[in-house]
Design an enzyme around this catalytic site. Structure first.
Site, PDB file in Angstrom:
ATOM      1  N   HIS A  84       8.545   8.831  14.443  1.00 32.45           N
ATOM      2  CA  HIS A  84       7.510   7.856  14.063  1.00 32.45           C
ATOM      3  C   HIS A  84       6.161   8.560  13.848  1.00 32.45           C
ATOM      4  O   HIS A  84       5.152   8.192  14.463  1.00 32.45           O
ATOM      5  CB  HIS A  84       7.397   6.744  15.119  1.00 32.45           C
ATOM      6  CG  HIS A  84       6.781   5.494  14.580  1.00 32.45           C
ATOM      7  ND1 HIS A  84       7.075   4.234  15.057  1.00 32.45           N
ATOM      8  CD2 HIS A  84       5.865   5.284  13.581  1.00 32.45           C
ATOM      9  CE1 HIS A  84       6.386   3.335  14.395  1.00 32.45           C
ATOM     10  NE2 HIS A  84       5.635   3.951  13.487  1.00 32.45           N
ATOM     11  N   GLU A  88      12.851   2.242  19.920  1.00 33.43           N
ATOM     12  CA  GLU A  88      11.846   3.269  20.229  1.00 33.43           C
ATOM     13  C   GLU A  88      11.306   2.968  21.619  1.00 33.43           C
ATOM     14  O   GLU A  88      11.119   1.799  21.944  1.00 33.43           O
ATOM     15  CB  GLU A  88      10.697   3.214  19.212  1.00 33.43           C
ATOM     16  CG  GLU A  88      11.101   3.757  17.868  1.00 33.43           C
ATOM     17  CD  GLU A  88       9.951   3.788  16.859  1.00 33.43           C
ATOM     18  OE1 GLU A  88       8.785   3.911  17.280  1.00 33.43           O
ATOM     19  OE2 GLU A  88      10.232   3.682  15.671  1.00 33.43           O
ATOM     20  N   ARG A 135       0.802  -1.221   0.000  1.00 35.77           N
ATOM     21  CA  ARG A 135       0.000   0.000   0.000  1.00 35.77           C
ATOM     22  C   ARG A 135       0.844   1.284   0.000  1.00 35.77           C
ATOM     23  O   ARG A 135       0.655   2.164  -0.835  1.00 35.77           O
ATOM     24  CB  ARG A 135      -0.921   0.004   1.227  1.00 35.77           C
ATOM     25  CG  ARG A 135      -2.088  -0.948   1.122  1.00 35.77           C
ATOM     26  CD  ARG A 135      -2.816  -1.025   2.441  1.00 35.77           C
ATOM     27  NE  ARG A 135      -1.974  -1.660   3.439  1.00 35.77           N
ATOM     28  CZ  ARG A 135      -2.133  -2.906   3.870  1.00 35.77           C
ATOM     29  NH1 ARG A 135      -3.131  -3.622   3.440  1.00 35.77           N
ATOM     30  NH2 ARG A 135      -1.318  -3.413   4.761  1.00 35.77           N
ATOM     31  N   ILE A 136       1.779   1.368   0.955  1.00 35.41           N
ATOM     32  CA  ILE A 136       2.553   2.618   1.074  1.00 35.41           C
ATOM     33  C   ILE A 136       3.547   2.746  -0.082  1.00 35.41           C
ATOM     34  O   ILE A 136       3.690   3.824  -0.675  1.00 35.41           O
ATOM     35  CB  ILE A 136       3.275   2.685   2.445  1.00 35.41           C
ATOM     36  CG1 ILE A 136       2.244   2.641   3.583  1.00 35.41           C
ATOM     37  CG2 ILE A 136       4.116   3.948   2.539  1.00 35.41           C
ATOM     38  CD1 ILE A 136       2.844   2.505   4.975  1.00 35.41           C
ATOM     39  N   ASP A 168       9.641  -6.464  -4.711  1.00 38.06           N
ATOM     40  CA  ASP A 168       8.740  -7.094  -3.746  1.00 38.06           C
ATOM     41  C   ASP A 168       8.656  -8.575  -4.120  1.00 38.06           C
ATOM     42  O   ASP A 168       8.201  -8.901  -5.215  1.00 38.06           O
ATOM     43  CB  ASP A 168       7.342  -6.457  -3.820  1.00 38.06           C
ATOM     44  CG  ASP A 168       6.449  -6.868  -2.653  1.00 38.06           C
ATOM     45  OD1 ASP A 168       5.867  -5.991  -2.014  1.00 38.06           O
ATOM     46  OD2 ASP A 168       6.354  -8.088  -2.392  1.00 38.06           O
TER      47      ASP A 168
HETATM   48  P1  NAD Z   1       1.681  -3.793   2.972  1.00 42.39           P
HETATM   49  O1  NAD Z   1       1.451  -5.094   3.634  1.00 42.39           O
HETATM   50  O2  NAD Z   1       0.618  -3.205   2.126  1.00 42.39           O
HETATM   51  O3  NAD Z   1       3.008  -3.884   2.073  1.00 42.39           O
HETATM   52  C1  NAD Z   1       4.185  -4.485   2.513  1.00 42.39           C
HETATM   53  C2  NAD Z   1       4.825  -5.142   1.304  1.00 42.39           C
HETATM   54  O4  NAD Z   1       6.116  -5.611   1.670  1.00 42.39           O
HETATM   55  C3  NAD Z   1       4.043  -6.369   0.804  1.00 42.39           C
HETATM   56  O5  NAD Z   1       3.668  -6.176  -0.552  1.00 42.39           O
HETATM   57  C4  NAD Z   1       5.013  -7.536   0.970  1.00 42.39           C
HETATM   58  O6  NAD Z   1       4.917  -8.454  -0.083  1.00 42.39           O
HETATM   59  C5  NAD Z   1       6.351  -6.811   0.949  1.00 42.39           C
HETATM   60  N1  NAD Z   1       7.447  -7.521   1.579  1.00 42.39           N
HETATM   61  C6  NAD Z   1       7.417  -8.358   2.654  1.00 42.39           C
HETATM   62  N2  NAD Z   1       8.671  -8.754   2.951  1.00 42.39           N
HETATM   63  C7  NAD Z   1       9.495  -8.165   2.055  1.00 42.39           C
HETATM   64  C8  NAD Z   1      10.904  -8.178   1.844  1.00 42.39           C
HETATM   65  N3  NAD Z   1      11.717  -8.854   2.650  1.00 42.39           N
HETATM   66  N4  NAD Z   1      11.407  -7.446   0.827  1.00 42.39           N
HETATM   67  C9  NAD Z   1      10.604  -6.722   0.018  1.00 42.39           C
HETATM   68  N5  NAD Z   1       9.265  -6.673   0.158  1.00 42.39           N
HETATM   69  C10 NAD Z   1       8.722  -7.369   1.179  1.00 42.39           C
HETATM   70  O7  NAD Z   1       2.117  -2.785   4.133  1.00 42.39           O
HETATM   71  P2  NAD Z   1       2.057  -1.191   4.126  1.00 42.39           P
HETATM   72  O8  NAD Z   1       0.728  -0.753   4.590  1.00 42.39           O
HETATM   73  O9  NAD Z   1       2.572  -0.687   2.827  1.00 42.39           O
HETATM   74  O10 NAD Z   1       3.091  -0.886   5.305  1.00 42.39           O
HETATM   75  C11 NAD Z   1       4.479  -1.068   5.106  1.00 42.39           C
HETATM   76  C12 NAD Z   1       5.261  -0.782   6.382  1.00 42.39           C
HETATM   77  O11 NAD Z   1       5.026   0.555   6.816  1.00 42.39           O
HETATM   78  C13 NAD Z   1       4.916  -1.677   7.575  1.00 42.39           C
HETATM   79  O12 NAD Z   1       6.124  -2.041   8.235  1.00 42.39           O
HETATM   80  C14 NAD Z   1       4.164  -0.772   8.488  1.00 42.39           C
HETATM   81  O13 NAD Z   1       4.294  -1.158   9.814  1.00 42.39           O
HETATM   82  C15 NAD Z   1       4.870   0.545   8.220  1.00 42.39           C
HETATM   83  N6  NAD Z   1       4.114   1.724   8.624  1.00 42.39           N
HETATM   84  C16 NAD Z   1       4.775   2.759   9.176  1.00 42.39           C
HETATM   85  C17 NAD Z   1       4.073   3.882   9.586  1.00 42.39           C
HETATM   86  C18 NAD Z   1       4.796   5.057  10.179  1.00 42.39           C
HETATM   87  O14 NAD Z   1       4.191   5.791  10.952  1.00 42.39           O
HETATM   88  N7  NAD Z   1       6.046   5.289   9.850  1.00 42.39           N
HETATM   89  C19 NAD Z   1       2.684   3.945   9.425  1.00 42.39           C
HETATM   90  C20 NAD Z   1       2.024   2.885   8.805  1.00 42.39           C
HETATM   91  C21 NAD Z   1       2.753   1.771   8.411  1.00 42.39           C
END
Ligand code: NAD
Length: 321
Positions: A294, A276, A159-160, A179
């Site tokens: 964060h 953290e 997603r992100i 990915d």
């Molecule tokens: P998501 O599940 O939509 O996407 C994560 C992607 O990573 C998936 O497509 C998965 O296939 C891929 N993936 C898994 N292991 C991998 C690897 N070793 N190498 C490459 N790709 C890999 O998740 P998202 O919603 O995009 O969130 C991503 C990250 O952002 C999470 O760790 C989440 O905790 C973090 N996050 C941080 C904040 C913040 O405040 N900084 C806020 C929300 C989410």
């Protein structure tokens, strides 16, 4: 619909609290310290616990918190919750995965655009020396670069990662994504006048991303081993940059500091930290690090969307679905 007792221990958008109360639920918003949480849940017959990343919901709490039926992580990562153990005990665990993607991507872009123009450094220096050494600082920060035409490597194309790719395309950057679970993604950009454009992006190998990117941003879930350590940094272009707004530990912080000190990387940005809420001072003081505490998901809009999703989830749970 059942009326539930809800504890939002790490906060909740005021509009969501209001809607839950309108639906007849009782919402507690005091911040209960970790060690008093089990007692609070039992004393107040809390059915639903809402947390962000600060509150830890581990086995010891789950064993003691008798009335708990539903845990909601207001956000994405579930690494602060023992989800499997909760499920074994019949406690449902939910999160709000999509609500903050855009906000996180915007923060990453802010770090990137700030980094290439040394804003993280000049914002530290200007208050101290801006009136005495203006010309010195002007010279020191005069070799910024544009992001247009540069390559952004995205590791983790969920997603992100995809939201970020859309912004990078809007800035006329090249995008490379890795990915292991996604071969191709379709990204639709929506413009202010109703026009849309769709891009297909095929993912490439991690090695290709590392070798060919000017900037690398990580968007993977929490990992046991760092996704970027010394070996991966060595494969990167000299003068490249890394941004980690995923989870602390996804980038090996010691290797990152070494690469910044040795000039292999020009700058890095961290929104998340292995330790953290007490990141080491060496990270906090490093002049080549752009830092935020964060706050990737911390926008009014994201918190509103998270709140709306929480209300939907709680009301559907209370109605028995
Ligand atoms: P998501 O599940 O939509 O996407 C994560 C992607 O990573 C998936 O497509 C998965 O296939 C891929 N993936 C898994 N292991 C991998 C690897 N070793 N190498 C490459 N790709 C890999 O998740 P998202 O919603 O995009 O969130 C991503 C990250 O952002 C999470 O760790 C989440 O905790 C973090 N996050 C941080 C904040 C913040 O405040 N900084 C806020 C929300 C989410």
């Amino acid at each position: 619909m059942k009326k539930l007792h809800i504890l939002a221990n790490d906060g909740i958008a005021p509009s969501a609290k209001e809607k839950l109360e309108q639906a007849g639920h009782r919402v507690f918003t005091e911040k209960v310290p970790q060690e008093k949480l089990a007692d609070f849940i039992n004393d107040n017959q809390i059915d639903v616990l809402i947390v962000r990343s600060a509150t830890k919901v581990r086995k010891d709490l789950l064993d003691r918190a008798e009335p708990l039926k539903l845990i909601i992580r207001a956000g994405v990562g579930l690494d602060n919750i023992d989800t499997e153990y909760a499920k074994q005990k019949g406690i449902r665990v939910e999160n709000t995965p999509a609500a903050s993607s855009h906000s996180v991507a915007e923060l990453v872009m802010a770090h990137l655009l700030g980094g290439v123009r040394f804003l993280h450094q000049s914002n530290r220096e200007m208050p101290l020396r801006g009136d005495t050494d203006f010309k010195v600082l002007k010279k020191a920060y005069s070799k910024g670069t544009e992001v247009k035409g540069k390559t952004l490597g995205i590791i983790g194309f969920g997603r992100i990662g995809r939201e970020l790719a859309k912004m990078a395309i809007g800035l006329e950057m090249n995008v490379l994504a890795y990915d292991p679970y996604i071969d191709e993604a379709e990204l639709t950009l929506h413009f202010f006048d109703g026009q849309t454009t769709t891009f297909k992006i095929k993912t490439v190998s991690k090695e290709e991303v590392l070798k060919n990117s000017d900037f690398i941003s990580l968007h993977v879930p929490a990992q046991k081993e760092p996704v970027i350590g010394q070996k991966e940094i060595e494969m990167m272009k000299p003068g490249a940059a890394i941004i980690n707004a995923a989870r602390g530990g996804v980038v090996d912080e010691a290797a990152l500091l070494k690469a910044l000190d040795e000039g292999k990387l020009s700058f890095a940005a961290l929104d998340v930290f292995a330790d953290e809420p007490k990141p080491p001072i060496r990270l906090l003081m490093h002049p080549k690090l752009s830092l935020s505490p964060h706050t990737g998901a911390s926008t009014l809009e994201a918190q509103e969307r998270i709140g709306e999703e929480i209300v939907r989830k709680i009301n559907s749970f209370a109605s028995g679905s």
